[in-house]
Enzyme design. Sequence first.
Site, PDB file in Angstrom:
ATOM      1  N   ASP A 109      12.546  80.430  15.138  1.00 39.58           N
ATOM      2  CA  ASP A 109      13.720  80.518  16.023  1.00 39.58           C
ATOM      3  C   ASP A 109      13.920  81.934  16.576  1.00 39.58           C
ATOM      4  O   ASP A 109      14.720  82.138  17.482  1.00 39.58           O
ATOM      5  CB  ASP A 109      14.996  80.064  15.292  1.00 39.58           C
ATOM      6  CG  ASP A 109      15.169  78.548  15.345  1.00 39.58           C
ATOM      7  OD1 ASP A 109      14.440  77.884  16.096  1.00 39.58           O
ATOM      8  OD2 ASP A 109      16.040  78.026  14.627  1.00 39.58           O
ATOM      9  N   ASN A 159      14.522  73.785   9.950  1.00 38.38           N
ATOM     10  CA  ASN A 159      13.954  73.873  11.301  1.00 38.38           C
ATOM     11  C   ASN A 159      13.087  72.649  11.591  1.00 38.38           C
ATOM     12  O   ASN A 159      13.611  71.608  11.911  1.00 38.38           O
ATOM     13  CB  ASN A 159      13.207  75.189  11.525  1.00 38.38           C
ATOM     14  CG  ASN A 159      12.981  75.434  13.026  1.00 38.38           C
ATOM     15  OD1 ASN A 159      13.711  74.891  13.851  1.00 38.38           O
ATOM     16  ND2 ASN A 159      11.993  76.221  13.381  1.00 38.38           N
ATOM     17  N   THR A 215      19.572  73.008   8.141  1.00 40.16           N
ATOM     18  CA  THR A 215      18.214  72.846   8.662  1.00 40.16           C
ATOM     19  C   THR A 215      17.174  73.589   7.842  1.00 40.16           C
ATOM     20  O   THR A 215      17.483  74.582   7.176  1.00 40.16           O
ATOM     21  CB  THR A 215      18.158  73.362  10.118  1.00 40.16           C
ATOM     22  OG1 THR A 215      16.890  73.051  10.676  1.00 40.16           O
ATOM     23  CG2 THR A 215      18.392  74.853  10.216  1.00 40.16           C
ATOM     24  N   SER A 259      20.298  80.506  16.602  1.00 40.16           N
ATOM     25  CA  SER A 259      20.311  79.059  16.401  1.00 40.16           C
ATOM     26  C   SER A 259      20.985  78.380  17.574  1.00 40.16           C
ATOM     27  O   SER A 259      21.721  79.005  18.337  1.00 40.16           O
ATOM     28  CB  SER A 259      21.098  78.748  15.123  1.00 40.16           C
ATOM     29  OG  SER A 259      21.267  77.363  14.968  1.00 40.16           O
ATOM     30  N   THR A 294      16.504  69.562  10.951  1.00 42.53           N
ATOM     31  CA  THR A 294      17.925  69.769  10.931  1.00 42.53           C
ATOM     32  C   THR A 294      18.659  68.452  10.689  1.00 42.53           C
ATOM     33  O   THR A 294      18.155  67.389  11.016  1.00 42.53           O
ATOM     34  CB  THR A 294      18.322  70.346  12.296  1.00 42.53           C
ATOM     35  OG1 THR A 294      17.467  71.427  12.542  1.00 42.53           O
ATOM     36  CG2 THR A 294      19.759  70.724  12.367  1.00 42.53           C
ATOM     37  N   GLY A 307      18.372  68.524  16.567  1.00 42.77           N
ATOM     38  CA  GLY A 307      17.678  68.343  17.842  1.00 42.77           C
ATOM     39  C   GLY A 307      17.249  69.630  18.514  1.00 42.77           C
ATOM     40  O   GLY A 307      16.962  69.635  19.710  1.00 42.77           O
ATOM     41  N   GLY A 308      17.212  70.747  17.761  1.00 42.27           N
ATOM     42  CA  GLY A 308      16.724  72.005  18.342  1.00 42.27           C
ATOM     43  C   GLY A 308      17.523  72.370  19.579  1.00 42.27           C
ATOM     44  O   GLY A 308      18.759  72.339  19.571  1.00 42.27           O
ATOM     45  N   ARG A 360      22.998  80.906   7.486  1.00 41.38           N
ATOM     46  CA  ARG A 360      21.717  80.933   8.178  1.00 41.38           C
ATOM     47  C   ARG A 360      20.713  81.775   7.387  1.00 41.38           C
ATOM     48  O   ARG A 360      21.084  82.795   6.777  1.00 41.38           O
ATOM     49  CB  ARG A 360      21.944  81.564   9.547  1.00 41.38           C
ATOM     50  CG  ARG A 360      20.734  81.662  10.452  1.00 41.38           C
ATOM     51  CD  ARG A 360      20.360  80.342  11.028  1.00 41.38           C
ATOM     52  NE  ARG A 360      19.512  80.464  12.193  1.00 41.38           N
ATOM     53  CZ  ARG A 360      18.817  79.436  12.669  1.00 41.38           C
ATOM     54  NH1 ARG A 360      18.862  78.239  12.097  1.00 41.38           N
ATOM     55  NH2 ARG A 360      18.075  79.578  13.755  1.00 41.38           N
TER      56      ARG A 360
HETATM   57  O1  DON Z   1      18.807  76.469  14.417  1.00 42.36           O
HETATM   58  C1  DON Z   1      18.263  75.843  15.315  1.00 42.36           C
HETATM   59  O2  DON Z   1      18.707  75.798  16.447  1.00 42.36           O
HETATM   60  C2  DON Z   1      17.029  75.028  14.997  1.00 42.36           C
HETATM   61  N1  DON Z   1      16.332  75.609  13.873  1.00 42.36           N
HETATM   62  C3  DON Z   1      17.393  73.600  14.773  1.00 42.36           C
HETATM   63  C4  DON Z   1      16.186  72.727  14.492  1.00 42.36           C
HETATM   64  C5  DON Z   1      16.422  71.277  14.701  1.00 42.36           C
HETATM   65  O3  DON Z   1      17.465  70.846  15.118  1.00 42.36           O
HETATM   66  C6  DON Z   1      15.259  70.380  14.419  1.00 42.36           C
HETATM   67  N2  DON Z   1      15.668  69.000  14.424  1.00 42.36           N
HETATM   68  N3  DON Z   1      15.340  68.111  15.074  1.00 42.36           N
END
Ligand code: DON
Length: 581
Positions: free
Chosen positions: A434, A412, A410, A463, A392, A484-485, A117
Amino acid sequence: MKHFNLIQGFRAKRYTLSCVAAVLLAFSGCAPRPQTQSQPEAAKRGAVADKAMVVSAHPDASNIGLEILRKGGNAYDAAIATQFALAVCYPVAGNIGGGGFLVYRHHTGETGALDFREKAPAGAHRDMYLDEDGNVIPNLSLLGHLAAGVPGSVDGMLKIHEKMGSLPFAELVQPSIDLARRGVVLTEREARMLNNARKEMIDHNKHTPYLTRQQPWQAGDTLYHLDLARTLERIRDKGRDGFYAGETADLIVKEMQRGGGLISHQDLKDYNAVWRTPIKGQYKDFTITSMSPPSSGGIALMQLLTMVEPYDLKSYGWQQPQTIQLMTEAKRRVYADRATYLGDPDFYKVPTAGLLDRTYLKERMQDVSLEQATASSAVKAGELPVYESDQTTHFSIVDQFGNAASITTTINGNYGSMVVVEGAGFLLNNEMDDFSAKPGVPNMFGLIGGEANSVQPGKRMLSAMTPTIVEKDGKLFMVVGTPGGSTIITSVFQTILNVVEHDMTMQEAVAAPRFHHQWLPDEIQHEPDAISPEVRQALESKGYKLTQRRKYGAVEGILVLPNGKLEGGADPRGDDVAVGF
Ligand code: DON
């Protein structure tokens, strides 16, 4: 406190319109697919292979990973090659300028996790995204140089190689160098996403980034990554010093100076990926191994599975009111815990044991009623039992030796901070978003946080990434994960339940429409066709608010079939491809 709807009200409106639209558009195009591709949406089974499989977001990356396996490389070699390949052919999320997590299972049964990370630069501080009045400055943590954390992907790949690789590192980087020079033929979807990002890329770079040009990109255009090829050559030849020192480091620091960013030579020198103990837990006959903090993914996934375990979801049926209610009530409570208790374990004592305590999780579900929705305003983080002691992309790989690698990586948002390091040809992440810029103020994904996830120099931002491996009876059963955040955790949760409770194939499980709840905003967000009109009515009559959103996530899964063959589930929402032999 104002809560934000994921689609309607991000803090960063302007960013949202282009970035999220780009993520969503990503799922509407189609790429030429190799013969070994996974089947289209309607297919019941995905691609089936005898021994080895790679599932990733881009055909070129899947094929490069597979080539490494064919040469006799193991899953970790293939994972390294796939990560570098995605940095070339999938710049929207693939990266060397970002970070990620690996969860692995060795053929011996040993499991482990690597945290690569990004970290906050030493010059970062708690209030760096606030104005004089203490309000969050829109977009500062999302776009441009201040949004970037110190990248971890290159050190991550080197650490994986050092511990578990079998082929020479140079052989794993070379296919991506060749691809970068040969150029990547854009699909319609990729051309559209680049065109959508054009204005922001131009606004946030002092030079004209090579990912933009005067006339719009079109399907069939070839995009050459010549600076990136040279950067990858330096990484191939010098390893760590090819990125964290020497010419690449100079280029990154110069880029920071041009744009008012913070990453210094010392930050790059100090960056280290860390081996961590993964989160392990049991759901019925299945052993789950997933990512530990600084991701919330593993803890949240285990909490969700443990909370629904006592209920007979199978008999309630897939996407039926009671199933949705129970999953939603669990999600609501889990995301409330996440906002309070989760952060970088090197800076904040994460109460892991308490959060995973079965009695605690049972108690958390005790006030759930199937007659009436709980209001999120009535839910707070739980009181934990006291313990002595803590855009990501995902790819899944199983090799012919029985090793498994699950990596979510990712920068992000789509194209990260939009900043391309001049002369080095790669995008920097916007992972700093984040962090919780201010307690209670939602980030890009509508997630809130507090002290546990405040900005501090050298700290890793929390994350939701959830690279996961599932075993049954001590044997490898599934490798799974997704972008997918905030929705990552619930998508992995649903995909596992789709297979183990609702008897879906891997392909059906990743393709099935999904729903999400994250405590705040207090609503079930669902994909089109995820919830029938009758089920919607039943849920609304019990006090649930439902909001339709466009498709999200890109789940990549591999399932070990009863006959020992492998089934790849590649998400039909994107250009994702499963290949194997
Ligand atoms: O680490 C995380 O949870 C986020 N930075 C992930 C970002 C993400 O999945 C964007 N994609 N659609």
